[in-house]
Design a protein around this motif. Sequence first.
Motif, PDB file in Angstrom:
ATOM      1  N   LEU A 141      27.093  36.966  10.423  1.00 39.84           N
ATOM      2  CA  LEU A 141      27.128  35.535  10.664  1.00 39.84           C
ATOM      3  C   LEU A 141      28.270  35.118   9.882  1.00 39.84           C
ATOM      4  CD1 LEU A 141      23.665  34.393   9.586  1.00 39.84           C
ATOM      5  CD2 LEU A 141      24.481  34.668  11.786  1.00 39.84           C
ATOM      6  N   THR A 142      28.699  33.793   9.966  1.00 45.94           N
ATOM      7  CA  THR A 142      29.792  33.058   9.758  1.00 45.94           C
ATOM      8  C   THR A 142      29.827  32.707   8.132  1.00 45.94           C
ATOM      9  OG1 THR A 142      31.273  31.145   9.527  1.00 45.94           O
ATOM     10  CG2 THR A 142      29.185  31.054  10.814  1.00 45.94           C
ATOM     11  N   GLY A 143      30.478  33.073   7.393  1.00 50.58           N
ATOM     12  CA  GLY A 143      30.266  32.970   6.086  1.00 50.58           C
ATOM     13  C   GLY A 143      29.671  34.268   5.278  1.00 50.58           C
ATOM     14  N   SER A 144      29.488  35.338   6.148  1.00 51.64           N
ATOM     15  CA  SER A 144      28.916  36.346   5.463  1.00 51.64           C
ATOM     16  C   SER A 144      29.701  37.139   4.395  1.00 51.64           C
ATOM     17  CB  SER A 144      28.135  37.258   6.294  1.00 51.64           C
ATOM     18  OG  SER A 144      29.044  37.480   7.606  1.00 51.64           O
ATOM     19  N   GLY A 145      31.189  37.156   4.942  1.00 54.54           N
ATOM     20  CA  GLY A 145      32.045  37.706   4.061  1.00 54.54           C
ATOM     21  C   GLY A 145      32.853  38.910   4.656  1.00 54.54           C
ATOM     22  N   LYS A 146      33.216  38.706   6.021  1.00 52.94           N
ATOM     23  CA  LYS A 146      33.660  39.672   6.890  1.00 52.94           C
ATOM     24  C   LYS A 146      35.189  39.556   6.745  1.00 52.94           C
ATOM     25  CE  LYS A 146      32.307  37.862  10.799  1.00 52.94           C
ATOM     26  NZ  LYS A 146      31.621  36.765  10.060  1.00 52.94           N
ATOM     27  N   THR A 147      35.581  38.509   6.335  1.00 53.93           N
ATOM     28  CA  THR A 147      37.217  38.345   6.359  1.00 53.93           C
ATOM     29  C   THR A 147      37.187  39.052   4.786  1.00 53.93           C
ATOM     30  OG1 THR A 147      37.412  36.478   7.583  1.00 53.93           O
ATOM     31  CG2 THR A 147      39.048  36.716   5.915  1.00 53.93           C
ATOM     32  N   THR A 148      36.426  38.719   3.785  1.00 54.66           N
ATOM     33  CA  THR A 148      36.557  39.086   2.333  1.00 54.66           C
ATOM     34  C   THR A 148      36.681  40.615   2.287  1.00 54.66           C
ATOM     35  OG1 THR A 148      35.339  37.333   1.847  1.00 54.66           O
ATOM     36  CG2 THR A 148      35.463  39.024   0.236  1.00 54.66           C
ATOM     37  N   LEU A 149      35.868  41.360   3.314  1.00 53.45           N
ATOM     38  CA  LEU A 149      35.733  42.595   3.406  1.00 53.45           C
ATOM     39  C   LEU A 149      37.051  43.444   3.934  1.00 53.45           C
ATOM     40  CD1 LEU A 149      33.521  45.302   3.344  1.00 53.45           C
ATOM     41  CD2 LEU A 149      33.416  44.884   5.739  1.00 53.45           C
TER      42      LEU A 149
HETATM   43  N1  LIG Z   1      39.343  32.630  -1.600  1.00 55.80           N
HETATM   44  C1  LIG Z   1      38.298  32.489  -1.859  1.00 55.80           C
HETATM   45  N2  LIG Z   1      37.740  31.818  -2.869  1.00 55.80           N
HETATM   46  C2  LIG Z   1      36.500  31.564  -3.353  1.00 55.80           C
HETATM   47  N3  LIG Z   1      35.449  31.706  -2.305  1.00 55.80           N
HETATM   48  C3  LIG Z   1      35.771  32.360  -0.950  1.00 55.80           C
HETATM   49  C4  LIG Z   1      37.297  32.541  -0.947  1.00 55.80           C
HETATM   50  N4  LIG Z   1      37.369  32.804   0.330  1.00 55.80           N
HETATM   51  C5  LIG Z   1      35.979  32.775   1.018  1.00 55.80           C
HETATM   52  N5  LIG Z   1      35.199  32.311   0.210  1.00 55.80           N
HETATM   53  C6  LIG Z   1      33.802  32.302   0.241  1.00 55.80           C
HETATM   54  O1  LIG Z   1      33.252  33.416   0.651  1.00 55.80           O
HETATM   55  C7  LIG Z   1      32.190  33.656   1.629  1.00 55.80           C
HETATM   56  C8  LIG Z   1      32.535  34.383   2.580  1.00 55.80           C
HETATM   57  O2  LIG Z   1      33.798  34.113   3.524  1.00 55.80           O
HETATM   58  P1  LIG Z   1      34.584  34.871   4.407  1.00 55.80           P
HETATM   59  O3  LIG Z   1      35.677  34.373   4.851  1.00 55.80           O
HETATM   60  O4  LIG Z   1      34.544  36.260   3.971  1.00 55.80           O
HETATM   61  O5  LIG Z   1      33.509  34.769   5.486  1.00 55.80           O
HETATM   62  P2  LIG Z   1      33.317  35.365   7.048  1.00 55.80           P
HETATM   63  O6  LIG Z   1      32.469  36.420   7.370  1.00 55.80           O
HETATM   64  O7  LIG Z   1      35.009  35.897   7.482  1.00 55.80           O
HETATM   65  O8  LIG Z   1      33.209  34.220   8.065  1.00 55.80           O
HETATM   66  P3  LIG Z   1      33.878  33.746   9.251  1.00 55.80           P
HETATM   67  O9  LIG Z   1      32.953  34.367  10.392  1.00 55.80           O
HETATM   68  O10 LIG Z   1      33.455  32.270   9.582  1.00 55.80           O
HETATM   69  O11 LIG Z   1      35.439  33.933   9.520  1.00 55.80           O
HETATM   70  C9  LIG Z   1      32.062  32.004   1.850  1.00 55.80           C
HETATM   71  O12 LIG Z   1      31.102  31.554   1.426  1.00 55.80           O
HETATM   72  C10 LIG Z   1      33.454  31.537   1.409  1.00 55.80           C
HETATM   73  O13 LIG Z   1      33.095  30.209   0.736  1.00 55.80           O
END
Ligand SMILES: Nc1ncnc2c1ncn2[C@@H]1O[C@H](COP(=O)(O)OP(=O)(O)OP(=O)(O)O)[C@@H](O)[C@H]1O
Length: 342
Positions: A141-149
């Motif tokens: 899901l969006t916001g699940s942390g994929k980009t972070t991973l």
């Molecule tokens: N630099 C940051 N500092 C603090 N919190 C962050 C930062 N980047 C992302 N987050 C938080 O971490 C969570 C996951 O973000 P992330 O960007 O990893 O999601 P995602 O799965 O890639 O979403 P999407 O599908 O929309 O790209 C979100 O709740 C966001 O608010």
Amino acid sequence: MRKAREVGELWFWLDTIPVVAFAGCLILGIWLASLGQLTVGELFAFFAMATALRWPLESLGFLFSFLVDARTATDRIYEVLDEENTIVDPEHPATIAEPRGELAFRGARFRYQDAAASERDLLDGIDLVLRPGETMALVGLTGSGKTTLTTLPTRLYDVTGGSVELDGVDVRDLRLAELRRHISMAFEDATLFSASVRENVLLGRDDLDLHSPEAQAVLDEALEIAQAQFTYELPDGVDTTVGEEGLSLSGGQRQRLALARAVAAKPAVLVLDDPLSALDVDTEALVEAALRRVLATTTALIVAHRPSTVALADRVAVLEDGRITAVGTHAERCAPASTTGS
Ligand SMILES: Nc1ncnc2c1ncn2[C@@H]1O[C@H](COP(=O)(O)OP(=O)(O)OP(=O)(O)O)[C@@H](O)[C@H]1O
Ligand SMILES: [Mg+2]
């Protein structure tokens, strides 16, 4: 807010003091003239001179207020420059001579520093192994942390627990330069540097002379894979300056150049965060067809939202509540869980 308050105070006094002083002088002058101690001509001469001097003095105030602006701006720059970089080369670096390209997350945990203490870790023990040459799609899901991973393998952030390993070596034991030669990334919101297309795409190839025929061949191939042939049509072709100080490109064009850059580096592992999100359906299909050739030999982790991108992958991993909750092939994912038994 402090800057606004300081500037406001400065201007309050700069405007008030001369006006009050003028009023005082006028009253005093009229009084002295009525006593016969000052002629009207002298009083007039005084005000003529005071008015002439007023503007130069006030402009000093302007300079002071610029000083406040400059101080605030410098403070901000130093805030960043003074920040200590915690992601540094290890003391006793390991090295991987011939990377096979096995990328493994082992109980990897991560939380952002500014996350509330009560919150649980955003990545809460990720276990995922990408075999050499395998393409893994990451969905969630969006916001699940994929980009972070995807920021963990190249150490844009360090894990707060567990580890990420390349060919069995903890990424924190490799020199950053070496690690980032083995693993390339392309982001959804691609950054281009203020440089020519050629320099942007060949950024990861410091082993090549930019204008050599070998470099040209790598460039042509990368641009073809990323379907970025539009760059040949730019005013100066691939030597056109793009980025902040150059020609502005569209989101999809930037994405394709970023993809070309990642591919041109010929890494052992490719990490792509939704790299085709801004492309139209036809271009996306062309890029995918070309990407398949690269992905056949390169380990890749691809964050994907569109089914067509997921279909590029050998296996699909699902990120849910900070963990990988399912891994399987695309077909298994589409079939009801009870019939696959996995
Ligand atoms: N630099 C940051 N500092 C603090 N919190 C962050 C930062 N980047 C992302 N987050 C938080 O971490 C969570 C996951 O973000 P992330 O960007 O990893 O999601 P995602 O799965 O890639 O979403 P999407 O599908 O929309 O790209 C979100 O709740 C966001 O608010
Ligand atoms: Mg994302």
